[in-house]
Design a protein around this motif. Structure first.
Motif, PDB file in Angstrom:
ATOM      1  N   GLU A  92      -5.314  -7.400 -12.611  1.00 11.70           N
ATOM      2  CA  GLU A  92      -4.725  -6.204 -11.905  1.00 11.70           C
ATOM      3  C   GLU A  92      -3.444  -6.601 -11.116  1.00 11.70           C
ATOM      4  O   GLU A  92      -2.568  -5.834 -11.143  1.00 11.70           O
ATOM      5  CB  GLU A  92      -5.758  -5.455 -11.138  1.00 11.70           C
ATOM      6  N   LYS A  96       0.536  -5.277 -11.407  1.00  9.82           N
ATOM      7  CA  LYS A  96       1.444  -4.739 -10.427  1.00  9.82           C
ATOM      8  C   LYS A  96       2.597  -5.510 -10.266  1.00  9.82           C
ATOM      9  O   LYS A  96       3.574  -5.025 -10.122  1.00  9.82           O
ATOM     10  CB  LYS A  96       0.410  -4.570  -9.132  1.00  9.82           C
ATOM     11  N   TRP A 163      -5.523  -3.726  -3.432  1.00 11.25           N
ATOM     12  CA  TRP A 163      -6.258  -3.674  -4.561  1.00 11.25           C
ATOM     13  C   TRP A 163      -7.717  -4.061  -4.019  1.00 11.25           C
ATOM     14  O   TRP A 163      -8.828  -3.518  -4.511  1.00 11.25           O
ATOM     15  CB  TRP A 163      -6.057  -4.810  -5.770  1.00 11.25           C
ATOM     16  N   CYS A 167     -11.171  -1.665  -4.317  1.00  7.84           N
ATOM     17  CA  CYS A 167     -11.974  -1.650  -5.712  1.00  7.84           C
ATOM     18  C   CYS A 167     -13.228  -2.696  -5.315  1.00  7.84           C
ATOM     19  O   CYS A 167     -14.079  -2.458  -5.869  1.00  7.84           O
ATOM     20  CB  CYS A 167     -11.134  -2.221  -6.721  1.00  7.84           C
TER      21      CYS A 167
END
Length: 181
Positions: A92, A96, A163, A167
């Motif tokens: 992830e 980004k 993040w 998450c």
């Protein structure tokens, strides 16, 4: 190692210290009564005025009310969860940071590697579920990237923090639900 956290306590007010010093007999009485509580935090033998305690109208009711709050035991970190979550974090974060190619130039892989290593260490040693996400690993990421003279340190640390904030706790809940069924 299991960690303890007293739920619902507020920081001690500065008006409490003069009260404790002006009425030492009431303060000592409250301390003696609380010393008999079995839920006493690990490593503490008696309360002190510098402890985080909710302030009430009298010292006895203050200490009693503070220590009658529920104690929450945070679970130990799970190495398997740390490994899987670190892999997800790397993917992830890379997605980004690649969008900001002009900020990171060709250093995206190195930035992700450093951030993932710090994040993995945090998950393996500190993270015990919702309520245990700390800011320190993300400041360590920022400092680690700056020490290595990699561009975009602040952008990467902020992206990593956002993040994790969005998450990590949800993934922990899903992981534990799947393990229990």
């Amino acid at each position: 190692m299991t960690r303890l956290c007293c739920v619902g306590l507020r920081p001690i007010s500065s008006s409490f210290l003069p009260f404790a010093l002006s009425e030492p007999s009431r303060f000592r009485f409250a301390i003696r009564r609380l010393a008999r509580f079995p839920q006493w935090p690990i490593g503490l033998s008696t309360p002190s005025p510098s402890m985080n305690v909710a302030i009430g109208t009298s010292a006895g009711s203050t200490w009693r009310a503070a220590w009658q709050q529920p104690v929450y035991l945070y679970p130990d970190p799970i190495p398997e969860f740390a490994k899987i979550e670190t892999r997800k974090f790397e993917d992830e974060l890379r997605k980004k940071l690649v969008k900001s190619k002009e900020v990171f130039r060709d250093d995206v892989d190195e930035v992700v590697k450093i951030c993932a290593e710090i994040f993995k260490d945090f998950l393996e040693t500190e993270y015990g579920g919702p309520g245990t996400l700390l800011v320190e690993p993300f400041t360590d990421m920022l400092l680690g990237l700056k020490v290595n003279k990699l561009s975009g340190a602040a952008v990467a640390a902020r992206a990593a923090f956002l993040w994790a904030q969005n998450c990590l706790d949800q993934d922990w809940e899903i992981w534990n639900f799947q393990q229990s069924h």
